[in-house]
Every structure is written in C-alpha cells, then in structure tokens.
Motif scaffolding. Structure first.
Motif, PDB file in Angstrom:
ATOM      1  N   GLY A  38     -67.870 -53.178  42.454  1.00  0.00           N
ATOM      2  CA  GLY A  38     -66.713 -54.060  42.398  1.00  0.00           C
ATOM      3  C   GLY A  38     -66.550 -54.583  40.996  1.00  0.00           C
ATOM      4  N   ARG A  39     -65.409 -55.155  40.724  1.00  0.00           N
ATOM      5  CA  ARG A  39     -65.129 -55.653  39.381  1.00  0.00           C
ATOM      6  C   ARG A  39     -65.937 -56.905  39.076  1.00  0.00           C
ATOM      7  NH1 ARG A  39     -58.710 -55.125  40.302  1.00  0.00           N
ATOM      8  NH2 ARG A  39     -58.633 -52.859  40.476  1.00  0.00           N
ATOM      9  N   ALA A  42     -65.859 -60.283  41.208  1.00  0.00           N
ATOM     10  CA  ALA A  42     -65.416 -60.045  42.587  1.00  0.00           C
ATOM     11  C   ALA A  42     -66.280 -60.781  43.601  1.00  0.00           C
ATOM     12  CB  ALA A  42     -65.413 -58.549  42.894  1.00  0.00           C
ATOM     13  N   LYS A  44     -69.963 -60.019  43.902  1.00  0.00           N
ATOM     14  CA  LYS A  44     -71.059 -59.171  44.365  1.00  0.00           C
ATOM     15  C   LYS A  44     -72.382 -59.933  44.399  1.00  0.00           C
ATOM     16  CE  LYS A  44     -70.451 -56.132  41.127  1.00  0.00           C
ATOM     17  NZ  LYS A  44     -69.350 -56.829  40.425  1.00  0.00           N
ATOM     18  N   GLU A 208     -67.533 -50.928  48.510  1.00  0.00           N
ATOM     19  CA  GLU A 208     -66.778 -51.596  47.455  1.00  0.00           C
ATOM     20  C   GLU A 208     -66.312 -52.964  47.929  1.00  0.00           C
ATOM     21  OE1 GLU A 208     -63.202 -50.265  44.528  1.00  0.00           O
ATOM     22  OE2 GLU A 208     -62.663 -50.439  46.645  1.00  0.00           O
ATOM     23  N   SER A 210     -63.663 -55.814  47.045  1.00  0.00           N
ATOM     24  CA  SER A 210     -62.410 -56.004  46.319  1.00  0.00           C
ATOM     25  C   SER A 210     -61.627 -57.123  46.994  1.00  0.00           C
ATOM     26  CB  SER A 210     -61.601 -54.701  46.328  1.00  0.00           C
ATOM     27  OG  SER A 210     -60.994 -54.499  47.600  1.00  0.00           O
ATOM     28  N   PRO A 211     -60.471 -57.506  46.456  1.00  0.00           N
ATOM     29  CA  PRO A 211     -59.648 -58.512  47.137  1.00  0.00           C
ATOM     30  C   PRO A 211     -59.241 -58.097  48.549  1.00  0.00           C
ATOM     31  CG  PRO A 211     -58.945 -58.279  44.861  1.00  0.00           C
ATOM     32  CD  PRO A 211     -59.952 -57.200  45.118  1.00  0.00           C
ATOM     33  N   LYS A 228     -61.470 -42.869  45.820  1.00  0.00           N
ATOM     34  CA  LYS A 228     -60.641 -43.908  45.231  1.00  0.00           C
ATOM     35  C   LYS A 228     -59.418 -43.321  44.539  1.00  0.00           C
ATOM     36  CE  LYS A 228     -61.081 -47.701  44.933  1.00  0.00           C
ATOM     37  NZ  LYS A 228     -60.483 -48.765  45.797  1.00  0.00           N
ATOM     38  N   ARG A 232     -55.725 -44.199  45.806  1.00  0.00           N
ATOM     39  CA  ARG A 232     -54.785 -44.858  44.896  1.00  0.00           C
ATOM     40  C   ARG A 232     -53.496 -44.053  44.768  1.00  0.00           C
ATOM     41  NH1 ARG A 232     -55.056 -49.144  41.906  1.00  0.00           N
ATOM     42  NH2 ARG A 232     -53.597 -49.398  40.195  1.00  0.00           N
ATOM     43  N   ALA A 318     -54.825 -51.903  45.213  1.00  0.00           N
ATOM     44  CA  ALA A 318     -55.518 -52.917  44.425  1.00  0.00           C
ATOM     45  C   ALA A 318     -55.106 -52.776  42.964  1.00  0.00           C
ATOM     46  CB  ALA A 318     -57.028 -52.744  44.557  1.00  0.00           C
ATOM     47  N   ASP A 486     -68.347 -54.040  34.261  1.00  0.00           N
ATOM     48  CA  ASP A 486     -67.768 -53.038  35.146  1.00  0.00           C
ATOM     49  C   ASP A 486     -67.173 -51.916  34.297  1.00  0.00           C
ATOM     50  OD1 ASP A 486     -65.224 -53.895  34.263  1.00  0.00           O
ATOM     51  OD2 ASP A 486     -65.074 -55.353  35.889  1.00  0.00           O
TER      52      ASP A 486
END
Length: 537
Positions: A38-39, A42, A44, A208, A210-211, A228, A232, A318, A486
């Motif tokens: 994850g970014r 986020a 983690k 993952e 994420s939001p 991913k 996407r 995302a 990241d």
C-alpha cells in the motif's frame, strides 16, 4: 486445508485528529505467506500493530489463535543485543537463578527455556554475528546488524503468527537472500509488510491496503502487479463509458428541454394570433408550465443518477500516486574536489575496511556498497562531520546534506513544515508547502507532528530537508534512502537524483535503485579494503 491464525472482523481505526485511516476491514490470515502492500500513509503499520495487539481498533474485532510476534520497521537504538532479541528477561532470570535466587518469578520467566543463552548464541552465529554478545549495545551496531538481531527475536519467539514490517531494510544482498530462505521454511502464519519486490515475489499472496479497503491477490508480486494493471485499465474503461453516457444523456436532455421551450413559445404565439379568450390562454400556459416542471424534475433525477454512476465508477479507480521531487536551483556542480579523506581510520569498522583514502570531485556520483557492518554508514557520518575519525585527515570543502538511516535529525514533536522552514528560510512557506504536497504530504500531513506519520512519510520529510535546504548542498550523502518508500515515491526519488547537479554518495543494497541513478563510480568495501571503480556511461 489451511489453518486460520488471525481474523479481522469489521476493523476500523480513527486517528487522534479525527481522520479515519481505514474502516470495515475484513480478512482471514492463514498459513499462506502473505505480503501487505500500500502507499505511504495508507495505514499498513497501524494495521500491523492492531493485529499484534499493540493498538485497539476504533471498532471491529481482531481475533488470533495464538501468540503473535511483531517486528517494527523502527528498531530501538537503546539497550542491548539480548533486549533487541527479546530474551533479556529470560537471561536475567537465568543469571539470578545461577547466583542462588529461588524466587518463583525468576523460574516462571525461564519456563522451559533453560538453554536460551546457548540458543541465542547459536542464532547469532547462524546469522553471521558471532562477534556479538548479549550485553553488546545496540547503538554500536550497523543498521543491518540491528535488523538481523531483530529477526532473531522473531525466530526465538515461539509465535504462531509473525508480522514483519519492512524486514529487508538495511540488509545486504547475502542477508536478504538468507531472509527469503528463512521465510520459505517458516511453518506458521506470516504477514510481511514491504515494498521490496524481490521479497514480495516469494509470497503466496499479496494483500493491498487502499482507500477501498483490503483486497487479496493470489500469487507473488508480479501476479499482483499484472492484476492491478488489468483492473486499472478495466476501471478506466468503465469510468470513460459512464462519463460518455452522462455526456450523451445530458445533450439529449438539453435538446428535449429546448424543444419544449420552443413548443411553449409557439403555443403562446399561436394563442395570441388566434385571439383566444384569456381564460383559455391561461389554462394552456398552466398546462405547459406543468409539463415543463415535470420534465425538469425528470431531467434532474436522471442527471443525479448519471452522476452517481460516474462517481461509483471513479471510486473503483484508486487515484494514481503522482509524486514529484525537485532539487532547488543552486550553483552549478563544482568540478574541483569537494572532499578529501587522507589515511582516515573509521571507528567501529572491521580491520579490512578501517582505513580509507578518498578524493571526491563535484562531478562524481558514487554508490557505496558492501556487507553489513563494513563501515559504509560510518564513512558518510564522517563526511557529514557528525563523527570524528580515529586518525587521518577529513577535509570537506562544500556544504553537505546528510540523510541517515534512523532519521536522527528529525524532532518527533515538530511538523514537516516546521522542519523545512528551519532548513530553508528563503523559499517561503507557500513554496515549501507546495514541495511537500508534490511529495505526497498534503496540508494536513505537513502540519501534523512527525510522530503521527508513517515511516515512509517521515522519510519524505527528511528527504525534503536535504533536497530543499538553502543554501543548497553541493555534496549529498544518502544512507539507504529507498527504505520505507512506496514504488511511486521511489521512482520520483530516482528521477530527482538523476538531475541533481552536485556530488553524490549513496549507500544502498537495492541494486535496481542504484542502477537508475546514472552513477559514475562504485566504492566497494571488501576483504581487501575499499576499492573505487569507474562505471561505464
């Protein structure tokens, strides 16, 4: 059938400032080796601490079927090797019993671990640390040595579930491969938080954060990356289709509205020309207005539905992480020598690499490589004037900027913008906030105390202080700058360093990262000492 070791049931967490970090997370962690990605920011590491029982969720429940051991990405610099390995209490109790103690508390502390002293030494030997003793101070260890001792704590913990946060940070190539092999042999539950693509490739699945919540992908990193990409592209096509539908429907509704307006105008004109009674004209007008009102309401409802579909499609896409880093404009690179080490003797370094003579010019971009504990970080600290050599002469002739592994120059209670204003009082707060935002630190994060930020976010603050300092540095000293970042931030750092005009020394075990920097030289510490090699352009 795999065993379930840990379960998340509707887990949410809200920060002290009221910001919701994540909500309603549901996942089952079993015997499969799992990588968590994850970014930066986020959540983690917060999620890891929740799973380890160090934090309580704001709502929801974490259930585990046994002991969990958590390795933090931030290794404590205080205490001894025994404490870092998690066995200080056992060894202290053993020592007291050997000295005649009959206290039941000591016997409870030892339990069945009467051979812990031998087990610890065996693990130290196996991990290439035979020179360490239980009472060795952690402050005297290199970053890689401290990480290996922290990993020993995991192997000695008797846990049924391991949570390892960035375990390959600071490890040299040999020890990274040894870590991968050890994880392959681990027989219980495992969660690895990492941006190390080679390590993630060894996982059985990737999860993952994420939001959008937690999403599980079977397979290692390359499988996750391909999934991913496909996701996407599919989400983008869906969003484009929904936007096109809204555009077409909006145009159709506009045309329908214009036709209705024309009919109403024509009806009113025909009524006047026909010299109809006012009562009849009024009735026609009321009916037309009623029809127009119903049409406007239908259009509004349709527009709302179309916009809702667009929003739903956008939520499945995302937002791409757009990160930028820029070195402030400053004087051109100095062609003459910027630093010189003459017969310098490094503290803490082993005999083979204890002495070094080196001249650095303004055009050199040098990778400093070698095994853990060989003196790489010590060399950078001497060049940064933070450590004095045991002997010899160190002459640094230009302004330097230094990023250390532990980010020791940061004050946890201060914010990112406070640190950056202290490093640069010329650029102005607005410009510096823009730089932070481009690095992924928005206004809220820029104003928050560093102790509330993630490891990757804190590293970005330290990088900002080095890159955007005024006057700008002509010698940049970076010790493991890729740790905690990241992928998007790592690529931005690589792009910035390729454009940096000053001299550069960078310590890293990430060969992919080093190859992206357009380096001119490689300074390697080996069994025959330090060797400076010119790289082909």
């Amino acid at each position: 059938m795999t065993n379930t070791f840990l379960t998340l049931d509707g887990v949410s967490f809200t920060l002290a400032d009221g910001r919701v970090l994540f909500q309603d997370l549901n996942e089952v962690f079993d015997q499969r080796r799992t990588g968590l990605v994850g970014r930066n920011g986020a959540g983690k590491s917060v999620l890891a601490r929740l799973m380890a029982g160090e934090l309580a969720p704001s709502s929801g429940r974490v259930a585990c079927g046994g002991k969990v051991h958590y390795l933090s990405q931030h290794i404590a610099q205080e205490g001894t090797v025994a404490a870092l390995a998690g066995v200080q209490n056992v060894l202290s109790a053993l020592a007291r019993i050997e000295n005649g103690s009959a206290d039941p508390v000591d016997f409870d502390a030892v339990g069945e671990q009467w051979d812990m002293r031998e087990r610890l030494q065996s693990e130290l030997d196996r991990h290439g640390l035979p020179h360490l003793r239980p009472d060795t101070l952690v402050a005297s260890l290199s970053g890689g040595e401290a990480m290996r001792v922290s990993l020993i704590a995991a192997w000695l913990s008797s846990a049924v579930f391991l949570i390892l946060d960035e375990p390959s940070n600071h490890l040299d190539r040999a020890n990274r491969l040894a870590l991968q092999a050890q994880l392959q042999r681990w027989p219980h539950g495992l969660l690895v938080i990492s941006h190390d693509r080679e390590l993630l490739e060894q996982m059985d699945r990737i999860v993952e954060l994420s939001p959008l919540g937690l999403r599980s992908y079977g397979g290692g990193y390359s499988f996750y990356a391909e999934c991913k990409r496909v996701e996407r592209e599919s989400a983008q096509r869906q969003l484009d289709q929904r936007k096109l539908e809204r555009k077409r429907e909006t145009a159709a509704m506009r045309e329908q509205h214009e036709r209705q307006e024309r009919r109403m105008a024509k009806g009113a004109s025909d009524g006047r020309d026909a010299n109809q009674a006012k009562i009849l004209l009024g009735g026609q007008k009321n009916r037309a207005q009623g029809t127009a009102g119903r049409l406007r309401q239908q259009h509004a409802e349709q527009q709302e539905l179309l916009s809702k579909r667009v929003c739903e499609a956008a939520q499945q896409l995302a937002p791409a992480a757009v990160i930028a880093m820029h070195a402030l404009a400053g004087p051109q690179a100095v062609r003459a020598r910027v630093a010189e080490l003459e017969n310098v003797v490094l503290p803490y370094a082993p005999q083979a690499t204890r002495a070094i003579s080196l001249t650095i010019s303004g055009e050199q971009r040098i990778a400093v490589v070698g095994s853990n504990g060989c003196g790489k970080s010590t060399l950078l600290r001497i060049l940064a004037r933070q450590l004095a050599p045991l002997a010899g002469r160190c002459d640094v002739r230009v302004r330097t900027a230094y990023l250390d592994q532990q980010l020791a120059g940061l004050t946890p209670q201060h914010s990112a913008i406070q640190h950056l204003l202290a490093a640069n009082c010329e650029a102005g707060e607005s410009a510096l906030r823009t730089h932070l935002a481009q690095m992924g630190l928005d206004a809220q994060l820029a104003a928050a105390p560093l102790e509330t930020l993630s490891g990757g976010e804190r590293l970005k603050v330290a990088l900002a202080c080095a890159l955007y300092a005024y006057p700008p540095a002509q010698l940049l000293l970076l010790d493991e700058p890729s740790n905690h970042l990241d992928l998007a931030s790592l690529e931005a750092l690589e792009a910035m360093l390729r454009q940096y005009q000053g001299a550069l020394l960078v310590v890293s075990h990430d060969e992919t990262f080093l190859q992206a920097l357009c380096l001119t030289h490689r300074l390697e510490a080996g069994i025959e000492g330090w060797c400076l090699q010119t790289l082909a352009n």
